[in-house]
Each structure stands twice: as structure tokens, then as C-alpha cells.
Design an enzyme around this catalytic site. Sequence first.
Site, PDB file in Angstrom:
ATOM      1  N   SER A 114       0.768  -1.422   0.058  1.00  0.00           N
ATOM      2  CA  SER A 114      -0.111  -0.082   0.129  1.00  0.00           C
ATOM      3  C   SER A 114       0.954   1.236   0.009  1.00  0.00           C
ATOM      4  CB  SER A 114      -0.860  -0.195   1.398  1.00  0.00           C
ATOM      5  OG  SER A 114      -1.459   1.435   1.277  1.00  0.00           O
TER       6      SER A 114
ATOM      7  N   TYR B  31      -2.524  -0.393  10.246  1.00  0.00           N
ATOM      8  CA  TYR B  31      -2.621  -0.942   9.048  1.00  0.00           C
ATOM      9  C   TYR B  31      -1.330  -0.366   8.270  1.00  0.00           C
ATOM     10  CZ  TYR B  31      -4.324  -1.064   4.099  1.00  0.00           C
ATOM     11  OH  TYR B  31      -4.408  -1.342   2.733  1.00  0.00           O
TER      12      TYR B  31
HETATM   13  C1  GCO Z   1      -7.975   3.406   4.423  1.00  0.00           C
HETATM   14  C2  GCO Z   1      -6.747   2.789   4.121  1.00  0.00           C
HETATM   15  C3  GCO Z   1      -6.756   2.337   2.501  1.00  0.00           C
HETATM   16  C4  GCO Z   1      -5.520   2.054   1.954  1.00  0.00           C
HETATM   17  C5  GCO Z   1      -5.289   3.206   0.986  1.00  0.00           C
HETATM   18  C6  GCO Z   1      -3.743   3.124   0.038  1.00  0.00           C
HETATM   19  O1  GCO Z   1      -8.005   4.062   5.450  1.00  0.00           O
HETATM   20  O2  GCO Z   1      -8.984   2.629   4.017  1.00  0.00           O
HETATM   21  O3  GCO Z   1      -5.673   4.049   4.061  1.00  0.00           O
HETATM   22  O4  GCO Z   1      -7.504   3.352   1.995  1.00  0.00           O
HETATM   23  O5  GCO Z   1      -4.457   2.089   2.847  1.00  0.00           O
HETATM   24  O6  GCO Z   1      -6.368   3.106  -0.128  1.00  0.00           O
HETATM   25  O7  GCO Z   1      -3.707   1.803  -0.343  1.00  0.00           O
END
Ligand code: GCO
Length: 255
Positions: free
Chosen positions: A146, A159
Site C-alpha cells: 500500500s 494498517y
Molecule cells: C484506509 C486505508 C486504505 C489504503 C489506501 C492506500 O483508510 O482505508 O488508508 O484506503 O491504505 O487506499 O492503499
Amino acid sequence: MSLSLFDLSGRRALITGSSQGIGFALAKGLAGAGASVVLNGRNEGKLARAAGELRATGAVVGVSAFDVTEHGAAASAVERIESDIGPIDILVNNAGMQHRASLEDFPAADFERLMLTNVNSVFNVGQAVARRMLPRGKGKIINICSVMTMLARPGVAPYTASKGAVANLTKGMATDWAPHGLNVNGIAPGYFKTELTDALVKDAEFSGWLEKRTPAGRWGTVDELVGAAIYLASDASSFVNGHVLYVDGGMTACV
Ligand code: GCO
């Protein structure tokens, strides 16, 4: 000649978390490049619906319902796929989850569940599939990272940590398994419209910020990830290892 480098005919791809969102889009894209695909998820009904939609496009589709957070379940599922369907040439470790809360209030159980889903799953399924790819001397593993691999954002620290771990696990896998002919790389999506980000898309303030923060000025659409997946799943990337390919509209290129 050059385009044949991207031909996945005769290859089989297992994509975890592929009954919807990015996983489903990547399964559809790899099938479009000639691969037969095996969809994975925990919910057999959602899997069956996704498989039916994909088969309607002419794709060859199998399904394997198992919980990627369980090491034993992943190992036995991979064994069943290899014996009942056939060898796995391509693995896309896509399964993941999100839980947004300030770190000081983040429940420990949710932290653990997020790490199991986003990080342990990559180890569980990656190890099971690699154990079969290694003796064959070839295989492609793509781990979905990501932009949060590189950047944090308020409310998603766990995350962010998990996606940093996936990127470094990718480098570790490449280091251990490239000598045996495997290619292990990552794809780091920016902000894409999926079920995972629906709440963000609907948040006008967040969406406005995102569009300003991204040089391309917009959210990505999941079909814009397919090219990167075909590249890393194909012979076109035969000497690429441990690389994390950012597909983010330029977000990580600028402040
Ligand atoms: C969120 C997260 C995700 C992913 C982003 C980048 O809050 O849902 O940040 O959105 O990390 O889309 O990949």
C-alpha cells in the site's frame, strides 16, 4: 515477440481475498491475460458469485474457501489446490483488512486481527505455495502492499505498520527464494475505490483532500492495477525481485 512476454496462457494463479475489490479485479485481469485462476475467500457464497461472474467472461475459475490467517488451513488448502486443480504458478497475496481508530484507543484484539489478516496471511500462504514452487524452480509471488507501506495517515497506524511489514517480508522472500528461481515482488496501491475505502470515498472532505494530495488528481479504479499484476506475474519481470511497484497516481512522489 515482446507482447508474448506478458502472456499468462497455461499458468494458474491463486489470488487470496478475491471475491471482491482489488483481489477480484486482479483475478479478472490475470484471467484476461490467459491465466486460469483460483479465487479465495472465507465466504463460500460470495466466492461462488464471484466465480460465476468471472466464468461468464470465459475464464477458467476454481475456488478455495479458507481462512488465510490460519497457517494449517492455508497449508492444507494449497495441498488440495495442487492435487485437485493443478500446480500454482502465480500467487497474489491480496487478502487484507482495515480498521480505523486513534492509536491510543485502538483495541488490542482489533490490532491482533489486523496483523493476522494483513501480515501473517502473507507468510501462511506464501510459505505453503513456495514449498511447492521451490522444487519446480519457478514461481511468481506478488504481495499487495500500500502507499501506507511508505506513508502514515491519522487513524490507521496499525494498517500502516502491517503494510510496512508486507513490503519487508516481500524483500525477505525474494532474498530466500530468488536463488531457487522464484520472483517475489509487491504492488503498492494508492487510493482506489473499493469496498475497503467506500467510507473514505463518501467522505467529501477526505475525497477533496485526496484529490489535491494526488498528482493525478483523482481516486484510482481497480482495473488500473491489472497491468502491474500482469507484468509481475509474467516472464516480462523475470529479473525483477524484491521490488515494490507503487501504483498511486504519483502520491508517494511528492509532498
Ligand atoms: C484506509 C486505508 C486504505 C489504503 C489506501 C492506500 O483508510 O482505508 O488508508 O484506503 O491504505 O487506499 O492503499
